[in-house]
Design a protein around this motif. Structure first.
Motif, PDB file in Angstrom:
ATOM      1  N   ASN A  58       3.201  60.808  55.741  1.00  0.00           N
ATOM      2  CA  ASN A  58       2.692  61.437  54.525  1.00  0.00           C
ATOM      3  C   ASN A  58       2.099  62.812  54.797  1.00  0.00           C
ATOM      4  N   LYS A  61       1.936  65.831  52.331  1.00  0.00           N
ATOM      5  CA  LYS A  61       0.973  65.740  51.224  1.00  0.00           C
ATOM      6  C   LYS A  61      -0.463  65.993  51.683  1.00  0.00           C
ATOM      7  N   THR A 146      -4.009  55.620  54.489  1.00  0.00           N
ATOM      8  CA  THR A 146      -3.450  56.878  53.990  1.00  0.00           C
ATOM      9  C   THR A 146      -3.571  56.960  52.475  1.00  0.00           C
ATOM     10  N   SER A 150      -5.703  59.806  50.649  1.00  0.00           N
ATOM     11  CA  SER A 150      -5.040  60.694  49.689  1.00  0.00           C
ATOM     12  C   SER A 150      -5.770  60.730  48.343  1.00  0.00           C
TER      13      SER A 150
END
Length: 154
Positions: A58, A61, A146, A150
């Motif tokens: 990820n 991002k 994660t 996020s």
């Protein structure tokens, strides 16, 4: 004792491993940026690998929102191998003397198969550009780490 949200994050100077390179970094030198310190027990173990690879997968991002550093008590050489083996795009901090882990209150007594030992509790600290702690994820699951991070980073 763990620092709490709203407090200044404990400063440190440590060796970071970024691929084949290593250098010294201090938390103070990162002022002006959002910093994520994620503490994990050990390189190349199942949960720690899941967590690191989820961040890697990820990365597009996350990388524009914060500087991310993984921290464990493993050696520089162990970190170098872990980064290479799993193609990690973020640096790892070698906290071999556990001073950073102790400052953040994540060096704790653990128990496995009836034996007690000192180890690192999986925890993540999000530090704002002013050096203050803005979020803490404690005892986070490697599979949900994660996603939770996020959500905090936006």
């Amino acid at each position: 004792m763990k620092p709490t949200v709203g407090e200044m994050a404990p400063d440190f100077t440590a060796t970071i491993v970024d691929g084949e390179n290593e250098s010294e970094i201090s938390l103070e030198s990162l002022r002006g940026e959002t910093v994520v310190l994620y503490f994990y027990p050990k390189d190349n173990t199942p949960g720690c690998t899941i967590q690191a690879c989820s961040l890697r997968d990820n990365w597009d991002k996350i990388k524009s929102k914060a500087r991310v550093f993984g921290i464990s008590a493993d050696s520089v050489e162990s970190h170098r191998k872990f980064i290479s083996k799993k193609s990690l795009p973020f640096p790892l901090i070698a906290d071999t003397d556990k001073k950073i882990s102790e400052a953040y209150g994540v060096s704790v007594e653990k128990s496995m198969f009836g034996k007690k030992f000192m180890g690192i509790e999986r925890s993540t600290f999000v530090i704002g550009p002013d050096g203050q702690l803005v979020a803490i994820l404690e005892k986070v699951s490697p599979t949900s780490h994660t996603t939770k991070l996020s959500e905090i980073l936006g």
